[in-house]
Design a protein around this motif. Structure first.
Motif, PDB file in Angstrom:
ATOM      1  N   THR A 115      -9.235 -44.596 -10.500  1.00 26.19           N
ATOM      2  CA  THR A 115      -8.619 -43.915  -9.353  1.00 26.19           C
ATOM      3  C   THR A 115      -8.786 -42.408  -9.473  1.00 26.19           C
ATOM      4  O   THR A 115      -9.026 -41.715  -8.475  1.00 26.19           O
ATOM      5  N   GLU A 116      -8.668 -41.884 -10.731  1.00 27.38           N
ATOM      6  CA  GLU A 116      -8.782 -40.438 -10.931  1.00 27.38           C
ATOM      7  C   GLU A 116     -10.185 -39.946 -10.554  1.00 27.38           C
ATOM      8  O   GLU A 116     -10.340 -38.937  -9.875  1.00 27.38           O
ATOM      9  N   ALA A 117     -11.215 -40.708 -11.012  1.00 31.10           N
ATOM     10  CA  ALA A 117     -12.591 -40.289 -10.719  1.00 31.10           C
ATOM     11  C   ALA A 117     -12.864 -40.346  -9.215  1.00 31.10           C
ATOM     12  O   ALA A 117     -13.519 -39.449  -8.664  1.00 31.10           O
ATOM     13  N   ALA A 118     -12.335 -41.387  -8.567  1.00 30.49           N
ATOM     14  CA  ALA A 118     -12.545 -41.503  -7.113  1.00 30.49           C
ATOM     15  C   ALA A 118     -11.836 -40.373  -6.383  1.00 30.49           C
ATOM     16  O   ALA A 118     -12.386 -39.785  -5.446  1.00 30.49           O
ATOM     17  N   ALA A 119     -10.604 -40.054  -6.835  1.00 29.25           N
ATOM     18  CA  ALA A 119      -9.858 -38.959  -6.194  1.00 29.25           C
ATOM     19  C   ALA A 119     -10.597 -37.642  -6.385  1.00 29.25           C
ATOM     20  O   ALA A 119     -10.671 -36.818  -5.464  1.00 29.25           O
ATOM     21  N   ARG A 120     -11.169 -37.470  -7.596  1.00 29.48           N
ATOM     22  CA  ARG A 120     -11.928 -36.241  -7.855  1.00 29.48           C
ATOM     23  C   ARG A 120     -13.136 -36.138  -6.912  1.00 29.48           C
ATOM     24  O   ARG A 120     -13.406 -35.091  -6.345  1.00 29.48           O
ATOM     25  N   ARG A 121     -13.853 -37.263  -6.745  1.00 23.58           N
ATOM     26  CA  ARG A 121     -15.025 -37.278  -5.852  1.00 23.58           C
ATOM     27  C   ARG A 121     -14.611 -36.955  -4.416  1.00 23.58           C
ATOM     28  O   ARG A 121     -15.238 -36.151  -3.739  1.00 23.58           O
ATOM     29  N   LEU A 122     -13.488 -37.571  -3.965  1.00 22.25           N
ATOM     30  CA  LEU A 122     -13.047 -37.334  -2.589  1.00 22.25           C
ATOM     31  C   LEU A 122     -12.591 -35.897  -2.387  1.00 22.25           C
ATOM     32  O   LEU A 122     -12.884 -35.274  -1.359  1.00 22.25           O
ATOM     33  N   LEU A 123     -11.888 -35.359  -3.423  1.00 19.56           N
ATOM     34  CA  LEU A 123     -11.437 -33.964  -3.320  1.00 19.56           C
ATOM     35  C   LEU A 123     -12.626 -33.015  -3.266  1.00 19.56           C
ATOM     36  O   LEU A 123     -12.634 -32.043  -2.504  1.00 19.56           O
ATOM     37  N   LEU A 124     -13.637 -33.316  -4.087  1.00 23.30           N
ATOM     38  CA  LEU A 124     -14.850 -32.478  -4.104  1.00 23.30           C
ATOM     39  C   LEU A 124     -15.517 -32.493  -2.733  1.00 23.30           C
ATOM     40  O   LEU A 124     -15.902 -31.444  -2.188  1.00 23.30           O
ATOM     41  N   LEU A 125     -15.634 -33.690  -2.150  1.00 23.93           N
ATOM     42  CA  LEU A 125     -16.264 -33.810  -0.828  1.00 23.93           C
ATOM     43  C   LEU A 125     -15.436 -33.099   0.236  1.00 23.93           C
ATOM     44  O   LEU A 125     -15.983 -32.399   1.100  1.00 23.93           O
ATOM     45  N   ALA A 126     -14.089 -33.285   0.158  1.00 17.39           N
ATOM     46  CA  ALA A 126     -13.221 -32.639   1.149  1.00 17.39           C
ATOM     47  C   ALA A 126     -13.346 -31.124   1.037  1.00 17.39           C
ATOM     48  O   ALA A 126     -13.442 -30.418   2.051  1.00 17.39           O
ATOM     49  N   GLY A 127     -13.364 -30.609  -0.202  1.00 14.87           N
ATOM     50  CA  GLY A 127     -13.511 -29.163  -0.415  1.00 14.87           C
ATOM     51  C   GLY A 127     -14.845 -28.669   0.127  1.00 14.87           C
ATOM     52  O   GLY A 127     -14.913 -27.631   0.801  1.00 14.87           O
ATOM     53  N   SER A 128     -15.918 -29.420  -0.156  1.00 15.89           N
ATOM     54  CA  SER A 128     -17.248 -29.010   0.328  1.00 15.89           C
ATOM     55  C   SER A 128     -17.278 -29.010   1.851  1.00 15.89           C
ATOM     56  O   SER A 128     -17.820 -28.082   2.467  1.00 15.89           O
ATOM     57  N   GLY A 129     -16.698 -30.042   2.458  1.00 11.34           N
ATOM     58  CA  GLY A 129     -16.681 -30.132   3.919  1.00 11.34           C
ATOM     59  C   GLY A 129     -15.903 -28.986   4.526  1.00 11.34           C
ATOM     60  O   GLY A 129     -16.339 -28.368   5.513  1.00 11.34           O
ATOM     61  N   ALA A 130     -14.743 -28.672   3.916  1.00 14.18           N
ATOM     62  CA  ALA A 130     -13.920 -27.572   4.435  1.00 14.18           C
ATOM     63  C   ALA A 130     -14.673 -26.251   4.301  1.00 14.18           C
ATOM     64  O   ALA A 130     -14.702 -25.445   5.244  1.00 14.18           O
ATOM     65  N   ALA A 131     -15.291 -26.027   3.126  1.00 15.66           N
ATOM     66  CA  ALA A 131     -16.027 -24.769   2.914  1.00 15.66           C
ATOM     67  C   ALA A 131     -17.187 -24.657   3.894  1.00 15.66           C
ATOM     68  O   ALA A 131     -17.413 -23.573   4.472  1.00 15.66           O
ATOM     69  N   ALA A 132     -17.899 -25.770   4.106  1.00 15.84           N
ATOM     70  CA  ALA A 132     -19.044 -25.738   5.029  1.00 15.84           C
ATOM     71  C   ALA A 132     -18.576 -25.437   6.449  1.00 15.84           C
ATOM     72  O   ALA A 132     -19.197 -24.636   7.164  1.00 15.84           O
ATOM     73  N   GLY A 133     -17.461 -26.048   6.858  1.00 17.71           N
ATOM     74  CA  GLY A 133     -16.927 -25.821   8.204  1.00 17.71           C
ATOM     75  C   GLY A 133     -16.520 -24.368   8.393  1.00 17.71           C
ATOM     76  O   GLY A 133     -16.875 -23.733   9.398  1.00 17.71           O
TER      77      GLY A 133
END
Lengths: 309, 76
Positions: free
Chosen positions: A92-110
């Motif tokens: 769960t921790e690794a999946a949460a890390r992956r999702l947080l990374l993607l969410a951060g990248s998406g927010a930064a790109a936006g």
């Protein structure tokens, strides 16, 4: 408006509506199977309550739809995908890390895109929308990743349902040759094939050995962990066979036959429903571009005339 | 049953072109905007979109592909 333009407009409207009507009301009789599927769909809609609809859309054990609920609901998908991919985050921790990374990248790109647009256009009011676009970008990427896991795991489950009978047939061949005991034949068959369905049965055999369970209980545990319904049915088959003393080869043959028949029935139902399911794509991919072409024919002379004024 | 679905897909894909060819035969002047550069681009995009739709509908109606089970010795 010239007479030719008016005629083109009328022709476009008549053409668009006639093609749409022709597609929707193509004269043909419903087959018996289509009628059965139609009646079943109508009855399901009539019986459905709000809660049942929500369960159909969110097939999770918990009713909470928070971050924790989403992580828990995606766990069987991730575990199943990890069988065929080393890069899949299992914990769960690794999946949460992956999702947080993607969410951060998406927010930064936006935010970067809106900022660049603001600077290029010189419209500084656009900067106020940057946080909203950032949130949308972040949520979209994370939700897209969850949807991708869900889609890939559903495809993998369908593959398992189709290939499990073939693995079990391999085990039955070994069993009937007298080369192995029942579980030995299963172990030999799953060791022979490099396939997700074989990996799942091998996992059940491993759980059986490690936790000292009956094979049926181990199959149930693996079915629960990876959310693969066919393993529950296989466990039930073994349970009934053990209770009544049915031969393992006969059980495997019966299960494989039933699984194949079930798969064919599902495929037949899908093809029966295909004309109904194809209505929306047909409208989007054929009627819509045709209307766009007709609209272009209608409006391009008008725009040409207006531009000359 | 599947051939019926495939026939529907082909019919749907060809219907717009039948419409345009009929229009070309009956009133070729109406299709004059498609002979400009912008018109060709619009027409090309529409055809590409329809080709994509044809692929999507074909995929929805295609039979499952049966592939052999790989042996573990071959995979490793």
């Amino acid at each position: 408006m010239t007479a030719a333009l008016a005629a083109a407009l009328v022709l476009s409207v008549v053409g668009g509506f006639s093609i749409a009507a022709l597609y929707l009301a193509w004269p043909r009789r419903l087959t018996a199977e289509e009628w059965v599927v139609h009646r079943r769909a109508v009855l399901q809609v009539a019986d459905a309550t709000g809660g049942q609809r929500r369960r159909a859309w969110f097939p999770v054990r918990s009713t909470s739809i928070g971050i924790g609920g989403l992580m828990r609901s995606s766990e069987p998908d991730r575990l199943l995908l990890a069988l065929s991919s080393d890069r899949m985050p299992v914990t769960t921790e690794a999946a949460a890390r992956r999702l947080l990374l993607l969410a951060g990248s998406g927010a930064a790109a936006g935010i970067a895109a809106v900022t660049a647009l603001t600077l290029v256009e010189g419209a500084y009011w656009l900067a106020a929308t940057a946080p909203v676009v950032g949130v949308i970008g972040g949520v979209s990427l994370a939700a897209g990743q969850l949807a991708l896991w869900n889609y890939r795991s559903r495809r993998l489950r369908a593959e398992v349902a189709r290939r499990l009978p073939r693995v079990l047939t391999g085990a039955r061949v070994l069993l009937e040759s007298g080369a192995a005991t029942a579980e030995g034949a299963l172990a030999a068959a799953v060791a022979t094939y490099a396939d997700p369905s074989a990996d799942l049965v091998r996992e059940a055999l491993r759980v059986k050995e490690v936790q000292r369970l009956e094979l049926e209980a181990a199959l149930d545990e693996v079915a629960e962990r990876y959310r693969v319904e066919d393993l529950h049915r296989l466990a039930d088959t073994f349970r009934i066979g053990r209770r009544y003393g049915t031969g393992m080869a006969a059980l495997l043959a019966d299960f494989a036959q039933a699984a194949r028949s079930g798969w064919h029935a599902r495929y037949r139902e899908r093809i029966t429903r295909a004309p109904v399911l194809m209505t929306v794509p047909a409208l989007v991919f054929f009627v819509m571009p045709l209307l766009a072409l007709v609209m272009y024919l209608v409006f391009s002379p008008l725009l040409g005339t207006l531009s000359r004024l | 049953m599947r051939s019926g679905v495939e026939a529907s897909v082909i019919l749907l894909a060809f219907l717009p072109f039948v419409f345009l060819v009929t229009l070309q035969l009956l009133a070729p002047a109406l299709l004059a905007p498609f002979r400009s550069a912008a018109g060709e681009v619009v027409f090309g995009l529409a055809v590409a979109w329809m080709a994509l739709g044809y692929g999507v509908l074909q995929r929805m109606s295609e039979p499952p592909r049966e592939s052999r089970l790989r042996l573990r010795e071959v995979a490793e």
